[in-house]
Design a protein around this motif. Structure first.
Motif, short mmCIF file in Angstrom:
data_model
loop_
_atom_site.label_atom_id
_atom_site.label_comp_id
_atom_site.label_asym_id
_atom_site.label_seq_id
_atom_site.Cartn_x
_atom_site.Cartn_y
_atom_site.Cartn_z
N THR A 13 -11.73 -34.44 5.21
CA THR A 13 -11.20 -35.41 6.17
C THR A 13 -11.51 -34.93 7.58
N ARG A 20 -10.99 -35.83 11.45
CA ARG A 20 -10.15 -36.65 12.31
C ARG A 20 -10.80 -36.77 13.68
N ALA A 63 -11.01 -40.38 9.83
CA ALA A 63 -9.70 -40.95 10.13
C ALA A 63 -9.39 -40.67 11.60
N ARG A 89 -11.17 -44.90 7.65
CA ARG A 89 -9.85 -45.33 7.21
C ARG A 89 -8.81 -45.23 8.33
N GLY A 90 -8.06 -46.32 8.52
CA GLY A 90 -6.85 -46.26 9.32
C GLY A 90 -7.04 -46.32 10.82
N TYR A 91 -8.18 -46.80 11.30
CA TYR A 91 -8.38 -46.89 12.75
C TYR A 91 -7.67 -48.13 13.30
#
Length: 362
Positions: free
Chosen positions: A62, A64, A86, A131-133
């Protein structure tokens, strides 16, 4: 934010990449380097170090950060869904590192940035998860020949994969799920007025689009194909949207898609009524073929509800010369085929359906 340098591998090290499960694609000229990024390292730093024709290979983990691509003929590739981008965990008031700052500040995951006057050529983004922006998972503008393949765009605030002011793209074999707007969004421009862009043969194909507000949105665009997509569990499936601007939206093909059970409820907004149970909808478009699709189980009570629906645009512009042929449309409600428009030259032939509006199209 990670800062360790990436490892640079010449193309001669292809055997190592093959052992990792990712043989690099061939580049013209054969002189490309691959920049290998491990967990804890910076993808952006590797992208900045890459030259035209190089690849950036991101190992599972992952990461970030947001990543901005402005180098032509660059490949950014993960090793499948386990390579995850992410949003950065930034402290209050801490700016994102340049040059990704503008991408991160806009709320996007991966930005592919050219301009209409100087398009960014030949970029590929493949085999990873965004994912998740807060805004778009992938945000592309001013590109020529962009390829997005094998990407999982999950739970982003607006579009999963977005492209504006771009031509000759291939958006293929992706999964877009749980995004606040469209799984795949293609437009001349999202927030500007203007005529439709000629995409010169863009293809949106073989994607799985589920749990979004809309599966595919084509807005103010021409000369493209939407084909072989699996579109289900959204509020609406495939939307082709035009208006009074010229050139008009259309001159495109929607074919061989499976569009089913798009029955999630999305509330109205100032521009649009609530959406539920819309399969394939065209509004304000022209010269478009909707053919050989399988459209099933899309039901609702919105003006847009039904299997394959023609509806005039918000400003009253009708569809014109839309050909709806050889589709299988069943168990949609209130109708499998619905012509709620007054436009000229729209035809329905060779379709298999149970209920049409008005009667006689089955």
């Amino acid at each position: 934010m990670p800062t360790r340098p990436s490892h640079v591998l010449p193309v001669a090290a292809a055997a190592l990449l093959t052992c990792l499960g990712a043989a690099p694609p061939a580049f013209a000229g054969g002189g490309a380097n691959w920049h290998l990024v491990h967990p804890g390292e910076s993808i952006q730093q590797a992208v900045d170090a890459a030259r035209p024709g190089d690849g950036v290979l991101v190992l599972p983990g992952t990461y970030r950060e947001s990543v901005r691509i402005t180098t032509p003929h660059l490949t950014l590739r993960g090793l499948g869904p386990g390579t995850v981008l992410a949003p950065a965990e930034q402290r209050a008031g801490e700016p994102a590192p340049a040059p990704a700052a503008s991408c991160a500040a806009a709320g996007h995951g991966i930005c592919v940035d050219g301009t209409p006057a100087a398009p960014l050529l030949g970029v590929t983004v493949a085999d990873l998860t965004v994912r998740g922006y807060p805004k778009n998972g992938i945000d592309a503008s001013g590109t020529d020949g962009l390829v997005v393949r094998g990407v999982h765009a999950l739970d982003n605030g607006q579009q999963g994969i977005s492209q504006e002011k771009s031509v000759r793209a291939v958006v293929q074999g992706n999964v877009a799920r749980g995004n606040g707007q469209a799984g795949v969004f293609l437009a001349n421009a999202a927030y500007e007025e203007g005529g439709a862009i000629d995409t010169r043969g863009t293809v949106i194909g073989e994607n799985e689009l589920s749990g979004n507000r809309l599966g595919v949105v084509v807005r103010r665009a021409r000369e493209l194909t939407v084909e072989h997509n699996e579109v289900h569990g959204n509020c609406g499936g495939v939307f082709v949207i035009g208006d009074e601007n010229v050139p008009r939206a259309g001159a495109l093909t929607v074919r061989r898609n499976h569009v089913h059970e798009n029955n999630k409820y999305c509330p109205p907004n100032p521009r649009l009524a609530f959406i539920q149970g819309s399969g394939i909808m065209l509004t304000g478009a022209e010269d478009t073929r909707v053919t050989e699709n399988r459209v099933e189980g899309n039901t609702g009570t919105s003006p847009m509800s039904g299997g394959i629906v023609l509806l005039h645009s918000l400003v009253g512009s009708p569809n014109a010369r839309i050909s709806v042929t050889d589709n299988l449309a069943l168990n949609n409600g209130p109708a499998d085929l619905a012509d709620r428009d007054t436009g000229p030259g729209n035809t329905f032939t060779g379709n298999t359906c149970g209920v049409s509006e008005p009667a006689g199209h089955c």
